[in-house]
Motif scaffolding. Structure first.
Motif, PDB file in Angstrom:
ATOM      1  N   LYS B  25     -13.201  -0.165  43.713  1.00 20.68           N
ATOM      2  CA  LYS B  25     -11.852  -0.043  44.281  1.00 20.68           C
ATOM      3  C   LYS B  25     -11.882  -0.301  45.787  1.00 20.68           C
ATOM      4  N   THR B  26     -12.906   0.225  46.447  1.00 22.21           N
ATOM      5  CA  THR B  26     -13.083  -0.071  47.870  1.00 22.21           C
ATOM      6  C   THR B  26     -13.196  -1.570  48.083  1.00 22.21           C
ATOM      7  N   LEU B  27     -14.003  -2.198  47.244  1.00 21.59           N
ATOM      8  CA  LEU B  27     -14.206  -3.640  47.357  1.00 21.59           C
ATOM      9  C   LEU B  27     -12.879  -4.375  47.152  1.00 21.59           C
ATOM     10  N   TRP B  28     -12.128  -3.940  46.162  1.00 22.55           N
ATOM     11  CA  TRP B  28     -10.878  -4.607  45.800  1.00 22.55           C
ATOM     12  C   TRP B  28      -9.836  -4.474  46.911  1.00 22.55           C
ATOM     13  N   ILE B  29      -9.638  -3.259  47.397  1.00 26.18           N
ATOM     14  CA  ILE B  29      -8.619  -3.073  48.431  1.00 26.18           C
ATOM     15  C   ILE B  29      -9.032  -3.790  49.721  1.00 26.18           C
ATOM     16  N   SER B  30     -10.340  -3.807  49.996  1.00 23.50           N
ATOM     17  CA  SER B  30     -10.812  -4.501  51.200  1.00 23.50           C
ATOM     18  C   SER B  30     -10.650  -6.009  51.049  1.00 23.50           C
ATOM     19  N   ALA B  31     -11.085  -6.516  49.893  1.00 15.68           N
ATOM     20  CA  ALA B  31     -11.044  -7.966  49.697  1.00 15.68           C
ATOM     21  C   ALA B  31      -9.612  -8.474  49.802  1.00 15.68           C
ATOM     22  N   LEU B  32      -8.701  -7.739  49.177  1.00 15.63           N
ATOM     23  CA  LEU B  32      -7.306  -8.151  49.191  1.00 15.63           C
ATOM     24  C   LEU B  32      -6.757  -8.143  50.624  1.00 15.63           C
ATOM     25  N   VAL B 160     -13.458  -3.649  58.619  1.00 17.41           N
ATOM     26  CA  VAL B 160     -12.312  -3.301  57.776  1.00 17.41           C
ATOM     27  C   VAL B 160     -12.788  -2.658  56.473  1.00 17.41           C
ATOM     28  N   MET B 161     -13.911  -3.174  55.952  1.00 18.34           N
ATOM     29  CA  MET B 161     -14.412  -2.606  54.699  1.00 18.34           C
ATOM     30  C   MET B 161     -14.738  -1.123  54.879  1.00 18.34           C
ATOM     31  N   LYS B 162     -15.369  -0.812  55.979  1.00 18.98           N
ATOM     32  CA  LYS B 162     -15.694   0.603  56.236  1.00 18.98           C
ATOM     33  C   LYS B 162     -14.432   1.409  56.531  1.00 18.98           C
ATOM     34  N   ASP B 163     -13.520   0.785  57.305  1.00 16.18           N
ATOM     35  CA  ASP B 163     -12.288   1.505  57.657  1.00 16.18           C
ATOM     36  C   ASP B 163     -11.403   1.751  56.449  1.00 16.18           C
ATOM     37  N   SER B 164     -11.610   0.977  55.384  1.00 15.07           N
ATOM     38  CA  SER B 164     -10.777   1.183  54.191  1.00 15.07           C
ATOM     39  C   SER B 164     -10.997   2.582  53.630  1.00 15.07           C
ATOM     40  N   ALA B 165     -12.076   3.235  54.018  1.00 16.85           N
ATOM     41  CA  ALA B 165     -12.321   4.619  53.595  1.00 16.85           C
ATOM     42  C   ALA B 165     -11.161   5.527  53.977  1.00 16.85           C
ATOM     43  N   LEU B 175     -14.042   4.891  47.359  1.00 15.16           N
ATOM     44  CA  LEU B 175     -15.382   5.475  47.434  1.00 15.16           C
ATOM     45  C   LEU B 175     -15.415   6.828  48.151  1.00 15.16           C
ATOM     46  N   LEU B 176     -14.769   6.913  49.306  1.00 17.99           N
ATOM     47  CA  LEU B 176     -14.868   8.159  50.060  1.00 17.99           C
ATOM     48  C   LEU B 176     -14.132   9.290  49.347  1.00 17.99           C
ATOM     49  N   LYS B 177     -12.930   8.978  48.845  1.00  9.72           N
ATOM     50  CA  LYS B 177     -12.141   9.998  48.141  1.00  9.72           C
ATOM     51  C   LYS B 177     -12.915  10.492  46.906  1.00  9.72           C
TER      52      LYS B 177
END
Lengths: 240, 220
Positions: B25-32, B160-165, B175-177
């Protein structure tokens, strides 16, 4: 034929060209000499609409270069241009550098564009560098690449803007040789140059520019042998 | 003594799957967000370069806001106030919208830098061949400028990928949640955060490795 009538060009307050009148005939080689800032490079940029003009007109084969409706991209295909800085496209191979414009501008097929590029690269003596990237070439080779790139558009005129000024002294000869070759083949050329030997030997006419005015124009024998203008005399005395 | 109701249970294989799913999900929201944000940001960068005066009064200040206000504040504000103007976005959509604009704001300056990395004389030479303005942008400026700022763009991507947390504050189970949920249940924060960290690393490392490879290929 290129017809320049009463051409004025300003950069802000700077009056760079002050009423130039000049015709260049098909097959002619014209050298333009003069000190830096005399407006000779600007003149070239005005011929293919890389610069706008404030007064007067330029016609190339009857096309008004600065008229509103003129298709400048089509016009520029008639006028090949080689710059002081060779500006090879660093991300493309030598072959791709030359075949790009025929492909995307003229709409040639990939095969045709590559065939044209190969032909022109052989023409300027780079037939063995097709797959190389420009950064592996010397300055002289890159400038010949720039010439091939312009020739691949099959222009009717070639404009050279101090094509050898940025080169190492020992590389100047190979580029001048290529230019000489084009002249012998009958290409119409306008060469802004500091190479007096080249101007003397290759040109049909030589024009001397001084502070935005075409001070004198005539066959090389006149300009170099018996210049009429005081400014031209002074300029040549300082150059030699 | 018989076990009383066990409130806390240990970390099991199912939880690992749960984390893995959250990583996707992290990957998906970041990629989008990165994909749309990069396109949008490139367009903004072009506007900044071309319309210097107009852009500096219009989009530049807006981009500055997105760049300077902490992402977590942007997310909470947007999620809570968007419904007032009739935008009922779920946590995922809210996250995508804000991450997209955040990415676009960062990419805009990168893209402008890329355009400016192509010397004017190069563009003049290409135009002298009869190449049109748009062709010049696509065939000359994009590849040359793009390579010049590629490392900076990769930096934005990883950031951005890390900030998506932070989208976790809206309740989107990335991932973080997911880690927080598991920590609450298992009371094993060290283990779970280490695993979550490993997942983030597993997402980022291939990107930076791949980027390196590209750069090496271009620099030869």
């Amino acid at each position: 034929m290129i017809q320049i009538r009463d051409l004025h060009k300003h950069f802000g307050d700077l009056h760079v060209l002050k009423g130039i009148n000049l015709d260049v005939n098909k097959g002619e080689v014209l050298s333009v000499i003069g000190s830096s800032g005399s407006g000779k490079s600007t003149l070239l940029y005005c011929l293919n609409n890389l610069e706008q003009i404030q007064q007067g007109s330029v016609h190339v084969d009857g096309i008004n270069v600065h008229a509103k409706g003129t298709d400048v991209n089509k016009l520029r295909q008639k006028l090949g241009m080689v710059f002081q800085q060779w500006n090879s496209f660093p991300h493309l191979t030598v072959l791709e550098n030359v075949s790009l414009a025929p492909r995307i501008v003229k709409g040639k097929s990939k095969g045709e564009a590559i065939a044209m590029a190969e032909k022109q690269l052989k023409h300027v003596g780079l037939g063995d560098k097709l797959k190389h990237y420009p950064n592996s070439l010397s300055g002289g080779q890159q400038q010949r690449l720039a010439i091939a790139r312009a020739l691949a558009m099959e222009p009717e005129y070639m404009l050279f803007d101090e094509a050898t000024s940025a080169l190492d002294p020992e590389k100047v000869g190979e580029v001048l040789d290529t230019m000489r070759l084009l002249a012998e083949e009958g290409m119409t050329m306008i060469c802004v140059t500091h190479e007096m030997g080249f101007a003397k030997e290759v040109s049909d006419r030589v024009a001397h520019f001084h502070q935005g005015i075409m001070e004198e124009i005539g066959p090389p024998e006149q300009i170099f042998g018996a210049p009429q203008s005081e400014h031209t005399r002074k300029f040549l005395a300082n150059v030699r | 003594m018989q076990d009383s109701i066990s409130f806390f249970t240990g970390f099991g294989i199912n939880d690992l799957l749960f984390l893995g799913e959250a990583a996707l999900k992290t990957l998906w929201i970041s990629a989008l967000s990165i994909a749309i944000g990069t396109l949008l940001g490139t367009f903004f960068g072009w506007l900044l370069h071309e319309g210097k005066l107009v852009a500096s009064f219009t989009i530049a200040p807006i981009l500055d806001v997105f760049r300077s206000v902490p992402l977590i504040i942007q997310l909470v504000l947007f999620y809570n106030f968007a419904p007032i103007i009739g935008l009922n976005f779920d946590p995922f959509a809210s996250g995508v919208v804000i991450l997209t604009f955040y990415t676009a704001a960062l990419v805009a300056s990168v893209a402008r830098g890329g355009i400016e990395a192509v010397p004017a004389s190069m563009r003049r030479a290409s135009r002298s061949l009869g190449i049109s303005y748009w062709q010049d942008l696509f065939y000359v400026v994009l590849p040359i400028g793009g390579r010049a700022v590629f490392p900076a763009w990769i930096g934005v991507v990883l950031g951005v990928m890390k900030d998506s947390a932070l989208v976790s504050v809206l309740g989107y189970v990335e991932l973080l949640k997911a880690s927080q949920v598991l920590i609450t249940r298992t009371q094993e924060p060290l283990l779970i955060l280490a695993i979550a960290g490993a997942f983030y690393f597993a997402l980022s490392y291939p990107i930076s490795r791949y980027a390196n490879k590209f750069e090496q290929r271009w620099s030869k």
